[in-house]
Design a protein around this motif. Structure first.
Motif, PDB file in Angstrom:
ATOM      1  N   GLU A  39      12.529 -25.605  29.044  1.00 33.00           N
ATOM      2  CA  GLU A  39      11.100 -25.550  28.734  1.00 33.00           C
ATOM      3  C   GLU A  39      10.213 -25.705  29.956  1.00 33.00           C
ATOM      4  O   GLU A  39       9.097 -25.214  29.963  1.00 33.00           O
ATOM      5  N   SER A  40      10.682 -26.412  30.988  1.00 31.83           N
ATOM      6  CA  SER A  40       9.844 -26.595  32.172  1.00 31.83           C
ATOM      7  C   SER A  40      10.699 -26.611  33.431  1.00 31.83           C
ATOM      8  O   SER A  40      11.885 -26.932  33.394  1.00 31.83           O
ATOM      9  N   ALA A  47      16.777 -25.770  35.448  1.00 39.72           N
ATOM     10  CA  ALA A  47      16.025 -24.520  35.392  1.00 39.72           C
ATOM     11  C   ALA A  47      14.795 -24.617  36.287  1.00 39.72           C
ATOM     12  O   ALA A  47      14.161 -25.671  36.372  1.00 39.72           O
ATOM     13  N   PHE A  48      14.464 -23.504  36.942  1.00 47.32           N
ATOM     14  CA  PHE A  48      13.321 -23.466  37.854  1.00 47.32           C
ATOM     15  C   PHE A  48      12.467 -22.243  37.569  1.00 47.32           C
ATOM     16  O   PHE A  48      12.971 -21.204  37.147  1.00 47.32           O
ATOM     17  N   CYS A  49      11.165 -22.378  37.853  1.00 41.67           N
ATOM     18  CA  CYS A  49      10.223 -21.298  37.582  1.00 41.67           C
ATOM     19  C   CYS A  49      10.273 -20.207  38.649  1.00 41.67           C
ATOM     20  O   CYS A  49       9.869 -19.077  38.400  1.00 41.67           O
ATOM     21  N   SER A  50      10.755 -20.544  39.837  1.00 39.95           N
ATOM     22  CA  SER A  50      10.797 -19.572  40.928  1.00 39.95           C
ATOM     23  C   SER A  50      11.992 -19.850  41.828  1.00 39.95           C
ATOM     24  O   SER A  50      12.564 -20.944  41.812  1.00 39.95           O
ATOM     25  N   ARG A  53       7.631 -28.888  37.170  1.00 39.30           N
ATOM     26  CA  ARG A  53       7.316 -29.119  35.748  1.00 39.30           C
ATOM     27  C   ARG A  53       6.441 -28.033  35.119  1.00 39.30           C
ATOM     28  O   ARG A  53       5.892 -28.225  34.047  1.00 39.30           O
ATOM     29  N   LYS A  54       6.323 -26.899  35.788  1.00 40.19           N
ATOM     30  CA  LYS A  54       5.577 -25.774  35.223  1.00 40.19           C
ATOM     31  C   LYS A  54       6.309 -25.260  33.986  1.00 40.19           C
ATOM     32  O   LYS A  54       7.533 -25.183  33.956  1.00 40.19           O
ATOM     33  N   ASN A 101       9.198 -15.053  28.140  1.00 43.30           N
ATOM     34  CA  ASN A 101       9.478 -13.761  28.769  1.00 43.30           C
ATOM     35  C   ASN A 101       9.432 -13.826  30.287  1.00 43.30           C
ATOM     36  O   ASN A 101       9.158 -12.835  30.943  1.00 43.30           O
ATOM     37  N   SER A 102       9.689 -14.985  30.848  1.00 37.40           N
ATOM     38  CA  SER A 102       9.661 -15.109  32.304  1.00 37.40           C
ATOM     39  C   SER A 102      11.073 -15.339  32.840  1.00 37.40           C
ATOM     40  O   SER A 102      11.967 -15.773  32.118  1.00 37.40           O
ATOM     41  N   ASP A 103      11.239 -15.037  34.112  1.00 37.78           N
ATOM     42  CA  ASP A 103      12.529 -15.275  34.752  1.00 37.78           C
ATOM     43  C   ASP A 103      12.751 -16.774  34.891  1.00 37.78           C
ATOM     44  O   ASP A 103      11.817 -17.535  35.140  1.00 37.78           O
TER      45      ASP A 103
END
Length: 93
Positions: free
Chosen positions: A18-19, A41-44, A24-25, A30-32
């Motif tokens: 989830e973040s 898990a990481f946003c980038s 913590r973004k 629908n994002s990588d």
């Protein structure tokens, strides 16, 4: 918005997807998602690389302190063999 963890009501911690584990973004549906060590898990890729670098620095520090402890231990054993005993304080981080 639907949650990855929506099936478990009353759970206090969010699901790891989830973040971002670093900033913590919120991780959109629908994002990588960039994974590291199977459960982070990481946003980038940048956040992921920063975590990898941090973990590697911690590991290098741990190995360095471990080597230092072994060296101090062998010096003490050598001194004990010559009937001279070295005393001191050992600090473990």
């Amino acid at each position: 918005m639907a949650s990855y963890y929506s099936g478990f009501l009353g759970c206090e911690e969010p699901h790891f997807l989830e973040s971002c584990s670093l900033c913590r973004k919120h991780l959109g549906l629908n994002s990588d998602i960039f994974m590291y060590r199977g459960d982070k898990a990481f946003c980038s890729n940048e956040c992921r690389e920063e975590q990898i670098e941090s973990d590697e620095a911690k590991e290098r520090k741990w190995k360095k302190s471990s080597r230092s402890l072994r060296k101090n231990s062998s010096e003490t054993k050598e001194s004990a063999a010559g009937n001279t005993v070295r005393t001191g304080t050992l600090v473990v981080a």
